[in-house]
Design a protein around this motif. Structure first.
Motif, PDB file in Angstrom:
ATOM      1  N   LYS A  11      16.219 -27.373  41.369  1.00  0.00           N
ATOM      2  CA  LYS A  11      16.693 -26.399  40.381  1.00  0.00           C
ATOM      3  C   LYS A  11      15.613 -25.358  40.118  1.00  0.00           C
ATOM      4  O   LYS A  11      14.426 -25.646  40.168  1.00  0.00           O
ATOM      5  CB  LYS A  11      17.054 -27.092  39.059  1.00  0.00           C
ATOM      6  N   TYR A  12      16.045 -24.160  39.815  1.00  0.00           N
ATOM      7  CA  TYR A  12      15.121 -23.063  39.527  1.00  0.00           C
ATOM      8  C   TYR A  12      14.213 -23.403  38.352  1.00  0.00           C
ATOM      9  O   TYR A  12      13.049 -23.036  38.327  1.00  0.00           O
ATOM     10  CB  TYR A  12      15.902 -21.774  39.256  1.00  0.00           C
ATOM     11  N   GLU A  13      14.727 -24.160  37.392  1.00  0.00           N
ATOM     12  CA  GLU A  13      13.943 -24.550  36.213  1.00  0.00           C
ATOM     13  C   GLU A  13      12.719 -25.378  36.605  1.00  0.00           C
ATOM     14  O   GLU A  13      11.674 -25.289  35.973  1.00  0.00           O
ATOM     15  CB  GLU A  13      14.801 -25.335  35.215  1.00  0.00           C
ATOM     16  N   LYS A  57       8.602 -24.839  35.836  1.00  0.00           N
ATOM     17  CA  LYS A  57       7.651 -25.847  35.358  1.00  0.00           C
ATOM     18  C   LYS A  57       6.429 -25.922  36.272  1.00  0.00           C
ATOM     19  O   LYS A  57       5.303 -26.073  35.810  1.00  0.00           O
ATOM     20  CB  LYS A  57       8.328 -27.212  35.260  1.00  0.00           C
ATOM     21  N   LYS A  58       6.684 -25.846  37.578  1.00  0.00           N
ATOM     22  CA  LYS A  58       5.573 -25.868  38.533  1.00  0.00           C
ATOM     23  C   LYS A  58       4.642 -24.679  38.298  1.00  0.00           C
ATOM     24  O   LYS A  58       3.433 -24.787  38.407  1.00  0.00           O
ATOM     25  CB  LYS A  58       6.100 -25.802  39.970  1.00  0.00           C
ATOM     26  N   LYS A  59       5.244 -23.555  37.985  1.00  0.00           N
ATOM     27  CA  LYS A  59       4.489 -22.318  37.792  1.00  0.00           C
ATOM     28  C   LYS A  59       3.404 -22.483  36.732  1.00  0.00           C
ATOM     29  O   LYS A  59       2.342 -21.885  36.820  1.00  0.00           O
ATOM     30  CB  LYS A  59       5.466 -21.215  37.386  1.00  0.00           C
ATOM     31  N   GLU A  60       3.667 -23.328  35.743  1.00  0.00           N
ATOM     32  CA  GLU A  60       2.686 -23.568  34.682  1.00  0.00           C
ATOM     33  C   GLU A  60       1.431 -24.250  35.216  1.00  0.00           C
ATOM     34  O   GLU A  60       0.342 -24.042  34.694  1.00  0.00           O
ATOM     35  CB  GLU A  60       3.318 -24.417  33.582  1.00  0.00           C
TER      36      GLU A  60
END
Length: 107
Positions: free
Chosen positions: A76-78, A82-85
């Motif tokens: 999922k894009y969400e 979260k990974k981006k953080e």
């Protein structure tokens, strides 16, 4: 700088790595992206782990650019958000398996 954040351990430059849990469409798109990158002068690591935590599908850098590529198939894009953080770079390019690969969108 992104290069300093990658934990190299057993990673090899410009070598495509797969995880046993990856779907075939995910693995195939990752290979396609890496093939294009290599033929266009980019260096990359796949399944790159970071000192800040997390693991990216592909980390790219050359003399001009450095960015992260995440291949999106069943994820999922969400979860990418979260990974981006955790990622040391906020410059994340999404490549979807459901769309035709477009190198212009990648860069």
């Amino acid at each position: 700088m992104l290069q300093k954040e990658v934990i190299l351990k057993d990673r090899k430059l410009n070598c495509v790595r797969f995880r046993s849990k990856e779907s075939w469409p995910h693995a195939l798109r990752k290979m396609e992206v890496c093939y294009w990158l290599r033929n266009n002068g980019y260096n990359f690591y796949t399944e790159a782990e970071f000192q800040t935590g997390g693991r990216a599908d592909i980390v790219i850098w050359n003399d001009v650019d450095s960015f992260i590529v995440e291949v999106l198939h069943s994820e999922k894009y969400e979860s990418i958000l979260k990974k981006k953080e955790k990622y040391p770079s906020r410059d994340i390019r999404i490549v979807k398996t459901s769309e035709q690969f477009d190198s212009v969108k990648l860069l």
